[in-house]
Design a protein around this motif. Structure first.
Motif, PDB file in Angstrom:
ATOM      1  N   UNK A 201       0.840  -1.205   0.000  1.00  0.00           N
ATOM      2  CA  UNK A 201       0.000   0.000   0.000  1.00  0.00           C
ATOM      3  C   UNK A 201       0.870   1.248   0.000  1.00  0.00           C
ATOM      4  N   UNK A 202       1.980   1.215   0.743  1.00  0.00           N
ATOM      5  CA  UNK A 202       2.894   2.355   0.788  1.00  0.00           C
ATOM      6  C   UNK A 202       3.472   2.651  -0.590  1.00  0.00           C
ATOM      7  N   UNK A 203       3.813   1.603  -1.333  1.00  0.00           N
ATOM      8  CA  UNK A 203       4.344   1.807  -2.684  1.00  0.00           C
ATOM      9  C   UNK A 203       3.299   2.477  -3.587  1.00  0.00           C
ATOM     10  N   UNK A 204       2.050   2.028  -3.480  1.00  0.00           N
ATOM     11  CA  UNK A 204       0.986   2.623  -4.307  1.00  0.00           C
ATOM     12  C   UNK A 204       0.772   4.090  -3.957  1.00  0.00           C
ATOM     13  N   UNK A 205       0.787   4.402  -2.664  1.00  0.00           N
ATOM     14  CA  UNK A 205       0.555   5.789  -2.242  1.00  0.00           C
ATOM     15  C   UNK A 205       1.716   6.667  -2.687  1.00  0.00           C
ATOM     16  N   UNK A 206       2.960   6.151  -2.608  1.00  0.00           N
ATOM     17  CA  UNK A 206       4.108   6.926  -3.090  1.00  0.00           C
ATOM     18  C   UNK A 206       3.967   7.231  -4.582  1.00  0.00           C
ATOM     19  N   UNK A 207       3.504   6.250  -5.342  1.00  0.00           N
ATOM     20  CA  UNK A 207       3.288   6.483  -6.783  1.00  0.00           C
ATOM     21  C   UNK A 207       2.195   7.517  -7.004  1.00  0.00           C
ATOM     22  N   UNK A 208       1.113   7.422  -6.219  1.00  0.00           N
ATOM     23  CA  UNK A 208       0.009   8.389  -6.358  1.00  0.00           C
ATOM     24  C   UNK A 208       0.462   9.787  -5.976  1.00  0.00           C
ATOM     25  N   UNK A 209       1.369   9.894  -4.983  1.00  0.00           N
ATOM     26  CA  UNK A 209       1.852  11.209  -4.564  1.00  0.00           C
ATOM     27  C   UNK A 209       2.665  11.880  -5.675  1.00  0.00           C
ATOM     28  N   UNK A 210       3.374  11.075  -6.431  1.00  0.00           N
ATOM     29  CA  UNK A 210       4.183  11.638  -7.514  1.00  0.00           C
ATOM     30  C   UNK A 210       3.302  12.272  -8.581  1.00  0.00           C
ATOM     31  N   UNK A 211       2.126  11.722  -8.799  1.00  0.00           N
ATOM     32  CA  UNK A 211       1.214  12.295  -9.802  1.00  0.00           C
ATOM     33  C   UNK A 211       0.160  13.171  -9.139  1.00  0.00           C
ATOM     34  N   UNK A 212       0.400  13.484  -7.851  1.00  0.00           N
ATOM     35  CA  UNK A 212      -0.468  14.356  -7.066  1.00  0.00           C
ATOM     36  C   UNK A 212      -1.885  13.788  -6.938  1.00  0.00           C
ATOM     37  N   UNK A 213      -1.919  12.442  -6.847  1.00  0.00           N
ATOM     38  CA  UNK A 213      -3.217  11.792  -6.637  1.00  0.00           C
ATOM     39  C   UNK A 213      -3.625  11.783  -5.178  1.00  0.00           C
ATOM     40  N   UNK A 214      -2.646  11.905  -4.263  1.00  0.00           N
ATOM     41  CA  UNK A 214      -2.926  11.965  -2.819  1.00  0.00           C
ATOM     42  C   UNK A 214      -2.103  13.087  -2.227  1.00  0.00           C
ATOM     43  N   UNK A 215      -2.435  13.461  -0.999  1.00  0.00           N
ATOM     44  CA  UNK A 215      -1.661  14.480  -0.284  1.00  0.00           C
ATOM     45  C   UNK A 215      -0.533  13.836   0.502  1.00  0.00           C
ATOM     46  N   UNK A 216       0.418  14.667   0.918  1.00  0.00           N
ATOM     47  CA  UNK A 216       1.598  14.141   1.609  1.00  0.00           C
ATOM     48  C   UNK A 216       1.234  13.526   2.963  1.00  0.00           C
ATOM     49  N   UNK A 217       0.272  14.125   3.654  1.00  0.00           N
ATOM     50  CA  UNK A 217      -0.085  13.588   4.967  1.00  0.00           C
ATOM     51  C   UNK A 217      -0.693  12.184   4.869  1.00  0.00           C
TER      52      UNK A 217
END
Length: 464
Positions: A201-217
């Protein structure tokens, strides 16, 4: 200065030699334990663990020694019925002979008075002499010895019951520590798969953060989840280490040696009725029997207090030989009968009797209390077995459902319908269900063991 240096040097040599000896003894002990465990193979079953505990546990060894002491106390009390034979001898030397002086009346024949001495002196005791003898005593009427022996017999019975109870409690303790280790090992698999799922899940969220799909928090929350699961896994490893050390302490094994345990598979047993369990407990419970024996000892103590008002009669006799030459017969036999009765000793006997009567009453009340406690404990243990039995059935149903769910997730992963995160999550849920089933199974075994002990039976049923 040279003397001080020599003393310090010798002290260091002695300390070094003693440390070397201690290290050698520890090495020999550890080597002996490895050889001792080799006969059980790479893993220990519950039955083998219980066997080791009976052979090596220190608490059980103490109970064995206490039972032996109680047997010796009974033999000592029995010795009061047997005759006591003593052999004695003495040598006496005086600074002078002891003479006996007797006055003589004057003797005369008419006017003629004979010139005789006015006193006569003769030897009474030699200047030196020895005395040897053998004396025998046997009690003819000493009632306190009868009841003392009876009390010691009951004390031996109590020590045997206490040893039996300690053996059963040791089995229950070993089972508890054994099952706790297995539960931690089962829980470890769940924690590992939870961690893997969170890391995916952490890997997916890191990928989403790169494309600004999620926030940093949101990534930080997932990272905190991963860290918490790492902490839980580390704690599980620490708890497992301590649990194994506790078991090895119970088995009296080296705490640094690692041991591996075999898993077990339990089967449900058909419980008798509660009334039958209570009946068995009233006839077999060791604590109840010990309390009853204690009450009987208090009755013997009251009888001993009564015997203090009765006379004590002892038959004695022996042989004496004396080298004193003034005796016409230097050796002779003798016999005597001695009787003693207490008339007044400051009301000590009266107060001892009153004290014994109150002790007897305490014994009766304690037995009555233990009777009710036994019934309550058996009822609680019986109901606990039924509760854990129901929970175990529920956990097995849940486990069967998780098996089907995991098989479905395996197929979906194979055709790429789900990713690793969902698969590891399903695997973690399966392991959690398995861990829950095993934990409830162990609780069921412990509940059965507690019920068995309450009924005076061994908690381990043997085998799986």
């Amino acid at each position: 200065m040279k003397l001080k240096s020599l003393i310090i040097f010798l002290s260091l040599v002695i300390i070094g030699c003693s440390n070397t000896q201690v290290k050698e003894e520890k090495f020999v002990t550890a080597q002996e334990e490895r050889e001792y465990l080799e006969k059980y193979g790479n893993t220990l079953s519950l039955e083998e663990t219980l066997e080791i505990a009976r052979e090596r546990n220190l608490d059980l060894r103490i109970k064995e020694l206490e039972r032996e002491i109680a047997t010796l106390d009974k033999k000592i009390a029995f010795g009061n019925f047997l005759p006591s034979i003593t052999l004695g001898g003495s040598y006496t030397r005086l600074d002078d002979n002891i003479n006996l002086e007797m006055g003589l009346p004057p003797i005369s024949f008419g006017p003629i008075q004979l010139p005789l001495p006015s006193s006569f002196e003769t030897k009474l005791i030699d200047e030196s002499f020895y005395t040897t003898g053998v004396a025998v005593q046997i009690p003819i009427f000493v009632p306190s010895t009868w009841y003392l022996y009876s009390a010691r017999q009951k004390g031996e019975d109590i020590s045997k019951l206490a040893e039996s109870f300690a053996d059963k409690m040791l089995q229950l303790q070993v089972m508890s520590e054994y099952f706790y280790i297995l539960a931690l090992e089962s829980e470890k698999d769940t924690l590992i798969n939870n961690l893997k799922s969170s890391q995916e899940l952490e890997k997916k969220v890191e990928t989403s953060l790169k494309v600004e799909g999620v926030l940093e928090w949101e990534l930080q929350k997932v990272q905190a989840l991963v860290e918490s699961q790492k902490i839980a896994l580390n704690k599980n490893e620490r708890d497992l280490k301590i649990a194994k050390m506790n078991l090895k302490r119970t088995l009296n094994l080296n705490l640094q040696e690692d041991i591996k345990l075999e898993s077990i598979e339990s089967v449900e047993v058909e419980l008798p009725t509660l009334e039958d369990c209570i009946y068995n407990a009233l006839n077999g419970n060791e604590i109840l029997q010990i309390t009853e024996k204690g009450k009987e000892i208090n009755e013997d103590l009251k009888k001993i207090a009564i015997t203090n008002f009765l006379p004590k009669i002892v038959l004695g006799g022996g042989y004496i030989n004396n080298s004193n030459q003034t005796l016409a017969d230097p050796d002779f036999l003798f016999g005597n009968v001695t009787g003693v009765i207490s008339i007044f000793n400051g009301f000590k006997n009266v107060n001892e009797y009153k004290k014994a009567v109150r002790r007897e009453k305490i014994g009766e009340l304690t037995l009555e209390k233990q009777f009710m406690t036994t019934v309550l404990e058996v009822t609680k243990a019986y109901e606990n077995v039924k509760t854990t039995q129901e929970l175990w059935r529920m956990a097995k149903l849940n486990y069967e459902a998780e098996i089907g769910k995991l098989n479905q997730r395996k197929v979906e992963r194979r055709v790429e319908m789900i990713g690793d995160e969902e698969y590891y999550k399903a695997l973690a849920e399966y392991n959690e269900a398995l861990s829950l089933k095993e934990k409830v199974q162990y609780q069921y075994e412990m509940a059965l063991g507690a019920l068995s002990i309450a009924m005076g039976k061994a908690p381990f049923r043997g085998g799986n």
